[in-house]
Design a protein around this motif. Structure first.
Motif, PDB file in Angstrom:
ATOM      1  N   GLY A 100       9.478 -46.528   2.898  1.00  0.00           N
ATOM      2  CA  GLY A 100       8.311 -47.038   3.602  1.00  0.00           C
ATOM      3  C   GLY A 100       7.837 -46.087   4.684  1.00  0.00           C
ATOM      4  N   ALA A 101       8.792 -45.474   5.386  1.00  0.00           N
ATOM      5  CA  ALA A 101       8.437 -44.550   6.457  1.00  0.00           C
ATOM      6  C   ALA A 101       7.749 -43.301   5.913  1.00  0.00           C
ATOM      7  CB  ALA A 101       9.686 -44.175   7.246  1.00  0.00           C
ATOM      8  N   LEU A 102       8.263 -42.753   4.816  1.00  0.00           N
ATOM      9  CA  LEU A 102       7.655 -41.564   4.220  1.00  0.00           C
ATOM     10  C   LEU A 102       6.236 -41.849   3.739  1.00  0.00           C
ATOM     11  CD1 LEU A 102      10.673 -40.121   2.190  1.00  0.00           C
ATOM     12  CD2 LEU A 102       9.592 -39.077   4.189  1.00  0.00           C
ATOM     13  N   MET A 103       6.039 -43.027   3.156  1.00  0.00           N
ATOM     14  CA  MET A 103       4.683 -43.401   2.728  1.00  0.00           C
ATOM     15  C   MET A 103       3.736 -43.483   3.914  1.00  0.00           C
ATOM     16  SD  MET A 103       5.467 -46.354  -0.131  1.00  0.00           S
ATOM     17  CE  MET A 103       6.545 -46.033  -1.523  1.00  0.00           C
ATOM     18  N   LEU A 104       4.186 -44.100   5.003  1.00  0.00           N
ATOM     19  CA  LEU A 104       3.348 -44.230   6.189  1.00  0.00           C
ATOM     20  C   LEU A 104       3.041 -42.863   6.779  1.00  0.00           C
ATOM     21  CD1 LEU A 104       1.943 -46.045   8.254  1.00  0.00           C
ATOM     22  CD2 LEU A 104       4.128 -46.244   9.461  1.00  0.00           C
ATOM     23  N   MET A 105       4.035 -41.974   6.839  1.00  0.00           N
ATOM     24  CA  MET A 105       3.817 -40.632   7.366  1.00  0.00           C
ATOM     25  C   MET A 105       2.785 -39.877   6.541  1.00  0.00           C
ATOM     26  SD  MET A 105       7.842 -39.810   8.049  1.00  0.00           S
ATOM     27  CE  MET A 105       7.650 -38.034   8.032  1.00  0.00           C
ATOM     28  N   SER A 106       2.903 -39.969   5.216  1.00  0.00           N
ATOM     29  CA  SER A 106       1.993 -39.235   4.338  1.00  0.00           C
ATOM     30  C   SER A 106       0.561 -39.752   4.450  1.00  0.00           C
ATOM     31  CB  SER A 106       2.481 -39.337   2.889  1.00  0.00           C
ATOM     32  OG  SER A 106       1.622 -38.639   2.014  1.00  0.00           O
ATOM     33  N   VAL A 107       0.413 -41.069   4.408  1.00  0.00           N
ATOM     34  CA  VAL A 107      -0.937 -41.656   4.444  1.00  0.00           C
ATOM     35  C   VAL A 107      -1.606 -41.440   5.798  1.00  0.00           C
ATOM     36  CG1 VAL A 107      -2.225 -43.818   4.342  1.00  0.00           C
ATOM     37  CG2 VAL A 107      -0.433 -43.358   2.663  1.00  0.00           C
ATOM     38  N   SER A 108      -0.873 -41.686   6.888  1.00  0.00           N
ATOM     39  CA  SER A 108      -1.475 -41.558   8.217  1.00  0.00           C
ATOM     40  C   SER A 108      -1.889 -40.123   8.504  1.00  0.00           C
ATOM     41  CB  SER A 108      -0.493 -42.041   9.287  1.00  0.00           C
ATOM     42  OG  SER A 108       0.670 -41.234   9.321  1.00  0.00           O
ATOM     43  N   THR A 109      -1.108 -39.155   8.014  1.00  0.00           N
ATOM     44  CA  THR A 109      -1.471 -37.752   8.211  1.00  0.00           C
ATOM     45  C   THR A 109      -2.666 -37.372   7.350  1.00  0.00           C
ATOM     46  OG1 THR A 109       0.868 -37.262   8.630  1.00  0.00           O
ATOM     47  CG2 THR A 109      -0.575 -35.400   8.211  1.00  0.00           C
ATOM     48  N   ALA A 110      -2.686 -37.836   6.105  1.00  0.00           N
ATOM     49  CA  ALA A 110      -3.776 -37.484   5.199  1.00  0.00           C
ATOM     50  C   ALA A 110      -5.123 -38.014   5.684  1.00  0.00           C
ATOM     51  CB  ALA A 110      -3.477 -38.003   3.792  1.00  0.00           C
ATOM     52  N   VAL A 111      -5.149 -39.243   6.209  1.00  0.00           N
ATOM     53  CA  VAL A 111      -6.437 -39.813   6.622  1.00  0.00           C
ATOM     54  C   VAL A 111      -6.994 -39.115   7.857  1.00  0.00           C
ATOM     55  CG1 VAL A 111      -5.925 -42.069   5.633  1.00  0.00           C
ATOM     56  CG2 VAL A 111      -5.349 -41.630   8.020  1.00  0.00           C
ATOM     57  N   SER A 112      -6.156 -38.394   8.609  1.00  0.00           N
ATOM     58  CA  SER A 112      -6.681 -37.659   9.767  1.00  0.00           C
ATOM     59  C   SER A 112      -7.599 -36.526   9.340  1.00  0.00           C
ATOM     60  CB  SER A 112      -5.529 -37.112  10.618  1.00  0.00           C
ATOM     61  OG  SER A 112      -4.847 -36.064   9.954  1.00  0.00           O
ATOM     62  N   TYR A 113      -7.584 -36.181   8.071  1.00  0.00           N
ATOM     63  CA  TYR A 113      -8.501 -35.170   7.524  1.00  0.00           C
ATOM     64  C   TYR A 113      -9.955 -35.557   7.806  1.00  0.00           C
ATOM     65  CZ  TYR A 113     -10.664 -32.119   3.988  1.00  0.00           C
ATOM     66  OH  TYR A 113     -11.435 -31.181   3.331  1.00  0.00           O
ATOM     67  N   PHE A 114     -10.224 -36.879   7.898  1.00  0.00           N
ATOM     68  CA  PHE A 114     -11.592 -37.362   8.067  1.00  0.00           C
ATOM     69  C   PHE A 114     -11.935 -37.719   9.515  1.00  0.00           C
ATOM     70  CE2 PHE A 114     -10.031 -38.527   3.817  1.00  0.00           C
ATOM     71  CZ  PHE A 114     -10.961 -37.861   3.029  1.00  0.00           C
ATOM     72  N   MET A 115     -11.032 -37.454  10.465  1.00  0.00           N
ATOM     73  CA  MET A 115     -11.276 -37.888  11.844  1.00  0.00           C
ATOM     74  C   MET A 115     -12.384 -37.069  12.491  1.00  0.00           C
ATOM     75  SD  MET A 115      -7.933 -36.408  13.845  1.00  0.00           S
ATOM     76  CE  MET A 115      -7.553 -34.652  13.884  1.00  0.00           C
ATOM     77  N   THR A 116     -13.125 -37.751  13.383  1.00  0.00           N
ATOM     78  CA  THR A 116     -14.209 -37.099  14.124  1.00  0.00           C
ATOM     79  C   THR A 116     -14.194 -37.465  15.600  1.00  0.00           C
ATOM     80  OG1 THR A 116     -15.715 -38.927  13.544  1.00  0.00           O
ATOM     81  CG2 THR A 116     -15.743 -36.973  12.109  1.00  0.00           C
ATOM     82  N   THR A 117     -13.394 -38.464  15.989  1.00  0.00           N
ATOM     83  CA  THR A 117     -13.357 -38.922  17.384  1.00  0.00           C
ATOM     84  C   THR A 117     -11.915 -38.993  17.874  1.00  0.00           C
ATOM     85  OG1 THR A 117     -13.284 -41.247  16.701  1.00  0.00           O
ATOM     86  CG2 THR A 117     -15.471 -40.282  17.080  1.00  0.00           C
ATOM     87  N   PRO A 118     -11.714 -38.949  19.200  1.00  0.00           N
ATOM     88  CA  PRO A 118     -10.351 -38.971  19.730  1.00  0.00           C
ATOM     89  C   PRO A 118      -9.547 -40.204  19.360  1.00  0.00           C
ATOM     90  CG  PRO A 118     -11.854 -38.162  21.410  1.00  0.00           C
ATOM     91  CD  PRO A 118     -12.700 -38.637  20.257  1.00  0.00           C
ATOM     92  N   TRP A 119     -10.180 -41.385  19.246  1.00  0.00           N
ATOM     93  CA  TRP A 119      -9.407 -42.583  18.944  1.00  0.00           C
ATOM     94  C   TRP A 119      -8.789 -42.498  17.547  1.00  0.00           C
ATOM     95  CZ3 TRP A 119      -9.970 -45.918  14.878  1.00  0.00           C
ATOM     96  CH2 TRP A 119     -11.198 -45.929  14.191  1.00  0.00           C
ATOM     97  N   GLN A 120      -9.469 -41.789  16.642  1.00  0.00           N
ATOM     98  CA  GLN A 120      -8.893 -41.603  15.308  1.00  0.00           C
ATOM     99  C   GLN A 120      -7.693 -40.661  15.363  1.00  0.00           C
ATOM    100  OE1 GLN A 120     -12.532 -40.221  13.527  1.00  0.00           O
ATOM    101  NE2 GLN A 120     -13.080 -42.257  12.741  1.00  0.00           N
ATOM    102  N   LEU A 121      -7.742 -39.675  16.250  1.00  0.00           N
ATOM    103  CA  LEU A 121      -6.585 -38.811  16.471  1.00  0.00           C
ATOM    104  C   LEU A 121      -5.407 -39.616  17.004  1.00  0.00           C
ATOM    105  CD1 LEU A 121      -5.341 -35.913  16.737  1.00  0.00           C
ATOM    106  CD2 LEU A 121      -6.290 -35.881  19.056  1.00  0.00           C
ATOM    107  N   PHE A 122      -5.678 -40.516  17.950  1.00  0.00           N
ATOM    108  CA  PHE A 122      -4.619 -41.354  18.521  1.00  0.00           C
ATOM    109  C   PHE A 122      -4.011 -42.268  17.455  1.00  0.00           C
ATOM    110  CE2 PHE A 122      -6.176 -39.947  22.556  1.00  0.00           C
ATOM    111  CZ  PHE A 122      -5.143 -40.170  23.455  1.00  0.00           C
ATOM    112  N   MET A 123      -4.855 -42.830  16.584  1.00  0.00           N
ATOM    113  CA  MET A 123      -4.344 -43.739  15.562  1.00  0.00           C
ATOM    114  C   MET A 123      -3.505 -43.013  14.510  1.00  0.00           C
ATOM    115  SD  MET A 123      -5.060 -46.905  16.097  1.00  0.00           S
ATOM    116  CE  MET A 123      -4.811 -47.568  14.454  1.00  0.00           C
ATOM    117  N   SER A 124      -3.988 -41.857  14.035  1.00  0.00           N
ATOM    118  CA  SER A 124      -3.311 -41.160  12.934  1.00  0.00           C
ATOM    119  C   SER A 124      -2.102 -40.369  13.413  1.00  0.00           C
ATOM    120  CB  SER A 124      -4.305 -40.246  12.202  1.00  0.00           C
ATOM    121  OG  SER A 124      -4.890 -39.317  13.109  1.00  0.00           O
TER     122      SER A 124
END
Length: 441
Positions: free
Chosen positions: A103-127
């Motif tokens: 479960g942890a590896l899945m969360l690490m992979s997904v949260s890192t991958a979605v940061s590819y689309f970030m444009t604002t600081p709050w998205q950086l904080f979340m991912s």
């Protein structure tokens, strides 16, 4: 004469039956297969947590975000990396190691991958802050301590040193490569690379990491008798984690370990791991060159932490901690006054690298002596939370000092002084195990 009755075949013990069905190669040495897979998982987690140090300058250039904003998101991830540890240990006891790590590896992979689309600081904080911090926190030192206590009866210090060294190896492998990706392709290839590495480990953990030796008909490594594994913990794992913290907090040993590991995090991940590249940039040293310094530290820490595990099996862990923290503090005080030449930085990298996380095996041994094998991983998780709290404070504090004063001088001097304090505190830890009656986990 009538034929004698046929004697029924003797019934084999359950462990033997299980062995016949689930037998794995290498016998007791299969424990090292488990260690190898967990080493890779810890390596990927370390690489993920080290990546913000490489991303700091390119994110500034890409979005115009201030260094204090980026370092604050790194601080959130570092803090949660530690805070998740004790709860992850409780979840492992309740639901199993393999489920927790997958479960942890899945969360690490997904949260890192979605940061590819970030444009604002709050998205950086979340991912890179919230989600990756929680995921990587479950694949950290507390996982190594759980694996060692479950799969090994002998050589625990040495194996814990090897698993702890995966953090250094993660830096060794990831930092120069990630810095090169930044140089030629910006920050986006970095996040995709980290996400892919985490995802690649999921099938390895699923197929190669049994829950415990008895699940494949084996004994723990070095054991001469059948293991008697504790029954799976019942009840709410979060309540168990908090209950064990309350009981451990009544002992001075816990607070000494917590304080010294707070300083350990303050002087490594939070300060050097997050800000060394930017510090070198202030002195005209390019990112790839600065990342190579971290890689050199990682190379020497691979040996230093493994050696520390070997020493921990043989010598007083309190005296080892005194030496490690003292050397670390002096190294940090030296760095700002060096000339930042190749020779001086190499000397710093070698001495600091040998000491980077050599503190883990002695700290785990003290926790085992004080709280027992069953509860030590969970209590160690809370100690690691102190480590990451210290790292988060340093990540934020050094960024604040850099923005306020224009340099890192005071941040490194203060961190060096705390290393000396930790050396003194290490000698104050009691020699006799206290082993309080902790709640079942």
């Amino acid at each position: 004469m009538p034929p004698s009755p046929v004697q029924p075949a003797p019934v084999q013990p359950a462990s033997v039956q299980s062995s016949a069905v689930l037998r794995r190669p290498f016998g007791q040495n299969y424990a090292f297969v488990v260690v190898a897979v967990i080493f890779l998982a810890l390596l990927a987690s370390a690489g993920l947590r080290a990546a913000p140090g490489v991303l700091m300058l390119p994110l500034q250039k890409a979005f115009g975000w201030d260094v204090s904003v980026i370092s604050s998101s790194a601080a959130v991830g570092i803090f949660l990396y530690g805070l998740a540890g004790p709860f992850a240990a409780a979840v492992m006891q309740r639901f199993g190691i393999r489920r927790t790590v997958l479960g942890a590896l899945m969360l690490m992979s997904v949260s890192t991958a979605v940061s590819y689309f970030m444009t604002t600081p709050w998205q950086l904080f979340m991912s890179w802050g919230l989600l990756s911090g929680i995921g990587s926190g479950a694949v950290a030192n507390v996982l190594g301590a759980t694996i060692v206590n479950r799969w090994f009866t002998t050589n625990r210090g040495l194996v814990m040193g090897l698993l702890t060294a995966s953090t250094a190896t993660g830096t060794l492998i990831f930092m120069p490569g990630l810095a090169s990706l930044v140089e030629y392709g910006g920050w986006k290839p970095v996040v995709l690379t980290v996400a892919a590495c985490c995802a690649a480990l999921i099938p390895l953990v699923y197929f190669l990491v049994p829950e415990r030796p008895s699940a494949i008909g084996l004994r723990s490594y070095g054991s001469t008798h059948e293991d008697q594994p504790a029954a799976p913990a019942q009840g709410n794992p979060f309540v168990a984690a908090i209950g064990n913290l309350i009981r451990a907090a009544r002992t001075p040993t816990f607070w000494f370990l917590f304080a010294t590991f707070f300083i350990c995090g303050f002087t490594t991940n939070g300060l050097v791991g997050t800000h060394l590249i930017a510090f070198c940039g202030d002195h005209g040293i390019f990112e790839v060159q600065a990342a190579s310094l971290l890689a050199l530290m990682g190379f020497f820490d691979l040996f230093g932490t493994t050696l520390s595990g070997w020493l921990t099996d043989r010598f007083d862990p309190r005296k080892l901690l005194f030496f490690y923290y003292g050397l670390r503090g002096l190294s940090l005080i030296y760095l700002p006054y060096s000339d930042f030449s190749f020779v001086s930085l190499s000397v710093f990298a070698v001495f600091y690298g040998l000491d980077w996380i050599a503190t883990v095996p002695p700290t785990v041994r003290i926790a085992n002596e004080a709280f027992g094998d069953k509860n030590a991983p969970l209590i160690f998780g809370w100690v690691v939370a102190g480590h990451q709290l210290g790292a988060a404070c340093a990540a934020f504090f050094a960024g604040f000092m850099r923005s306020a004063q224009g340099d890192y001088l005071q941040a490194f001097m203060i961190a060096g002084a705390t290393g000396i304090v930790a050396a003194v505190l290490s000698l104050m830890i009691g020699r006799r195990p206290v082993q309080p009656q902790l709640a079942a986990a």
